[in-house]
Design a protein around this motif. Structure first.
Motif, short mmCIF file in Angstrom:
data_model
loop_
_atom_site.label_atom_id
_atom_site.label_comp_id
_atom_site.label_asym_id
_atom_site.label_seq_id
_atom_site.Cartn_x
_atom_site.Cartn_y
_atom_site.Cartn_z
N ASP A 102 0.83 -1.20 0.00
CA ASP A 102 0.00 0.00 0.00
C ASP A 102 0.87 1.25 0.00
OD1 ASP A 102 -2.22 -1.68 0.18
OD2 ASP A 102 -2.24 -1.59 2.38
N VAL A 103 1.96 1.20 0.75
CA VAL A 103 2.86 2.35 0.84
C VAL A 103 3.62 2.50 -0.48
CG1 VAL A 103 4.77 3.38 2.09
CG2 VAL A 103 3.09 1.98 3.32
N ILE A 104 4.14 1.41 -1.01
CA ILE A 104 4.91 1.46 -2.26
C ILE A 104 4.05 1.99 -3.40
CG2 ILE A 104 6.10 0.05 -3.99
CD1 ILE A 104 6.97 -1.80 -1.70
N ASP A 105 2.79 1.60 -3.42
CA ASP A 105 1.89 2.02 -4.51
C ASP A 105 1.65 3.53 -4.54
OD1 ASP A 105 1.67 -0.55 -5.42
OD2 ASP A 105 -0.27 -0.95 -4.47
N THR A 106 1.90 4.22 -3.43
CA THR A 106 1.70 5.67 -3.42
C THR A 106 2.91 6.43 -3.98
OG1 THR A 106 2.60 5.99 -1.17
CG2 THR A 106 0.24 5.45 -1.38
N LEU A 107 4.03 5.74 -4.18
CA LEU A 107 5.23 6.41 -4.68
C LEU A 107 5.14 6.63 -6.19
CD1 LEU A 107 7.93 4.39 -2.71
CD2 LEU A 107 7.33 6.79 -2.35
N PRO A 108 5.60 7.77 -6.68
CA PRO A 108 5.60 7.99 -8.14
C PRO A 108 6.58 7.04 -8.83
CG PRO A 108 6.70 9.80 -6.99
CD PRO A 108 6.08 8.95 -5.93
N LYS A 109 6.22 6.57 -10.01
CA LYS A 109 7.05 5.59 -10.72
C LYS A 109 8.43 6.12 -11.04
CE LYS A 109 3.19 3.03 -12.77
NZ LYS A 109 2.54 2.58 -14.02
N ASN A 373 17.34 9.39 -6.00
CA ASN A 373 15.88 9.62 -6.03
C ASN A 373 15.25 9.54 -4.64
OD1 ASN A 373 15.76 9.99 -8.80
ND2 ASN A 373 15.40 7.81 -9.22
N LEU A 374 16.08 9.37 -3.61
CA LEU A 374 15.53 9.17 -2.27
C LEU A 374 14.81 10.41 -1.76
CD1 LEU A 374 18.41 7.14 -0.56
CD2 LEU A 374 16.13 6.30 -1.22
N ARG A 375 15.30 11.59 -2.06
CA ARG A 375 14.65 12.81 -1.58
C ARG A 375 13.27 12.99 -2.20
NH1 ARG A 375 17.28 15.73 1.95
NH2 ARG A 375 19.54 15.39 2.15
N ALA A 376 13.16 12.71 -3.49
CA ALA A 376 11.85 12.81 -4.14
C ALA A 376 10.89 11.78 -3.55
CB ALA A 376 12.00 12.60 -5.65
N ALA A 377 11.40 10.58 -3.28
CA ALA A 377 10.55 9.54 -2.68
C ALA A 377 10.13 9.93 -1.27
CB ALA A 377 11.30 8.21 -2.66
N HIS A 378 11.06 10.53 -0.50
CA HIS A 378 10.72 10.95 0.86
C HIS A 378 9.66 12.05 0.84
CE1 HIS A 378 11.37 11.39 5.17
NE2 HIS A 378 11.32 12.71 4.99
N LYS A 379 9.76 12.95 -0.10
CA LYS A 379 8.74 14.00 -0.24
C LYS A 379 7.36 13.39 -0.47
CE LYS A 379 7.55 18.11 -2.93
NZ LYS A 379 7.92 18.99 -4.09
N SER A 380 7.30 12.36 -1.32
CA SER A 380 6.03 11.69 -1.58
C SER A 380 5.51 11.00 -0.32
CB SER A 380 6.21 10.67 -2.70
OG SER A 380 5.03 9.89 -2.87
N LEU A 381 6.40 10.32 0.41
CA LEU A 381 5.98 9.67 1.65
C LEU A 381 5.48 10.69 2.65
CD1 LEU A 381 8.80 7.00 2.17
CD2 LEU A 381 6.46 6.60 1.39
N HIS A 382 6.12 11.84 2.69
CA HIS A 382 5.71 12.88 3.62
C HIS A 382 4.30 13.36 3.29
CE1 HIS A 382 6.68 15.69 6.80
NE2 HIS A 382 7.89 15.15 6.86
N GLY A 386 2.94 11.20 6.16
CA GLY A 386 3.79 12.03 7.00
C GLY A 386 3.60 11.86 8.49
N LYS A 387 2.38 11.65 8.96
CA LYS A 387 2.15 11.57 10.40
C LYS A 387 2.69 10.29 11.03
CE LYS A 387 -2.59 9.77 9.98
NZ LYS A 387 -4.01 10.03 10.31
N TYR A 388 3.07 9.32 10.19
CA TYR A 388 3.60 8.05 10.71
C TYR A 388 5.13 8.02 10.73
CZ TYR A 388 -1.19 6.71 9.60
OH TYR A 388 -2.56 6.66 9.52
N LEU A 389 5.79 9.05 10.23
CA LEU A 389 7.24 9.02 10.06
C LEU A 389 7.97 9.45 11.33
CD1 LEU A 389 7.59 10.58 6.49
CD2 LEU A 389 7.13 8.21 7.14
N ASN A 390 9.11 8.80 11.57
CA ASN A 390 10.03 9.20 12.64
C ASN A 390 11.15 10.03 12.01
OD1 ASN A 390 9.23 7.70 15.24
ND2 ASN A 390 9.14 6.10 13.68
N GLU A 391 11.32 11.26 12.49
CA GLU A 391 12.28 12.16 11.87
C GLU A 391 13.12 12.87 12.93
OE1 GLU A 391 10.27 13.50 7.73
OE2 GLU A 391 9.53 14.56 9.52
#
Length: 440
Positions: A102-109, A373-382, A386-391
């Protein structure tokens, strides 16, 4: 569930579980609130003693008092934990029904796409910065050498990240190129590429699984109690020497053929042959040109700098008092990878030289994402989770928490400090607690 003590001595461990529902009770002390789990204690209002440590007092006796469950679930409560531990944000618990897919599916290709130009640009950055570091080491006066070693050790950590991408098949579409580049990138670190790749794949498949995670294991209380001869080594290893404990992990996990499946042994032998060849040829050449002192200056000290980052990055990514290690029958992939991995910001020059490896949550959501591409992926996760992330941002309070609290596995609290189990033998931990700064 027993893990080998020899392995445990060199591995990092797991943290305090998040409080849950009506089982939470809150222990008040001078540094804030510590929760303990226990339905019976809550129902009967029983007092419970817990060893808690502050800068001024070695041991405090805390009285557990019942609290309203909603308080422990609140943003205010998580903010208090974040402040105490050195985090910017402690994420909400991930719902049980969320799957990793479910999480992976929200990331842009596009974040999964390999870009050869960006990949080779990272190689150029690492080679250039490492060569610059060696040049500076050869020119600066002795009192500036620590700065030169810090730069060069960080630069050579970039080599590891390049090999790391190769191992995850996210560097090139040509797998032979990846194997060659990965092997060469690991050689200055005398890291055998294939053995590391096999064990690291298991770390991703079983992140923070209690015995199966090959990166960092909890220390078992039973082993700690039964090993008085090794106990001091364990205390020092998980205390003052923790930022270099990856050296022990490197030595234990990557050079023993019996740790690998028969189908892996051939590739493991090739990697080991490459590493030993580098040592047999490269080290004598360095010593011939610069002497033993030159070997220490140009190779050993940057190598220790690399292991400082290797250890620090890994323990920050996966160790915190509120992040649990779980037995396999309770483990959930989405919780471990998204909700149990930490994103940590470092000074920008470190991020550049280390190719954003500390943008780590998307890497654990899917290791197929290239480092660039990790920063772009992190932006998407955020945006989506975002409320589930530990930062966190790297700070002394964060390091102090890990090095003085996150020691022995406990099912209820995630971690018990060595000071609680063996106060007379835990002077190294007490010393760290006194001398390490406490600012975030």
């Amino acid at each position: 569930m027993a893990c080998r003590l020899a392995d445990s001595v060199f591995l990092f461990m797991g943290p305090h579980q998040k409080p849950s529902g009506s089982q939470r009770i809150l222990a008040h002390c001078s540094q804030g609130r510590y929760y303990l789990k226990g339905e019976r204690l809550l129902q009967k209002g029983i007092r419970h003693q817990q060893f808690l440590f502050s800068k001024r007092t070695k041991v405090l006796q805390a009285v557990a008092v019942p609290i309203v469950p909603s308080l422990a679930d609140s943003a205010e409560y998580r903010n208090q934990l974040a402040e105490r531990y050195g985090f910017k944000q402690i994420g909400e618990p991930l719902p049980e029904n969320v799957k990793l897919k479910d999480v992976i599916d929200t990331l842009p290709k596009k974040v999964f796409e390999i870009d050869n130009v960006k990949a080779w640009k990272s190689v150029l950055i690492s080679v250039t910065s490492y060569a610059l570091g060696l040049l500076v080491i050869s020119k600066v006066p002795w009192y500036l050498l620590p700065l030169a070693w810090a730069w060069t050790g960080t630069a050579v950590t970039g080599f590891f990240v390049i090999g790391h991408d190769c191992a995850h098949k996210s560097f090139s579409r040509n797998k032979l190129v990846e194997d060659i580049v990965g092997t060469l990138a690991f050689l200055p670190l005398i890291y055998p590429y294939e053995p590391w790749r096999f064990k690291h794949d298991q770390h991703h498949a079983k992140t923070n699984m209690l015995c199966e995670d090959t990166a960092w294991h909890p220390v078992w209380k039973e082993e700690f109690d039964k090993a008085p001869v090794l106990r001091k080594a364990i205390i020092y290893g998980y205390g003052p020497f923790r930022p270099w404990m990856s050296i022990g992990h490197w030595l234990i996990w990557h050079f023993k053929l019996n740790k690998f499946r028969p189908s892996e042994v051939k590739r493991v032998k090739i990697s080991l042959a490459c590493v030993f060849a580098f040592m047999a040829i490269g080290w004598p050449l360095i010593i011939f040109k610069t002497g033993i002192v030159g070997w220490i200056k140009f190779w050993l000290m940057p190598w220790l700098g690399y292991h400082f980052w290797m250890s620090t990055f890994t323990m920050v990514h996966h160790s915190a008092p509120h992040i649990p290690f779980k037995p396999s029958n309770e483990w959930n992939a989405a919780q471990a990878q998204l909700n149990g991995t930490v994103h940590c910001d470092y000074p920008r020059w470190i991020e550049i030289l280390c190719h954003d490896i500390n943008v780590h949550i998307p890497h654990h959501v899917s290791s197929r994402i290239p480092s660039y591409n990790l920063r772009a992926a992190h932006k998407s996760l955020h945006e989506n989770w975002g409320k589930y992330l530990n930062e966190a941002s790297w700070n002394w309070r964060l390091m102090k928490t890990i090095m003085t609290v996150c020691h022995v596995y406990d099912k209820e609290q995630n971690y018990i400090s060595f000071e609680q189990l063996a106060p007379k033998e835990s002077q190294p931990i007490t010393f760290l607690r006194k001398v390490m700064p406490d600012y975030a």
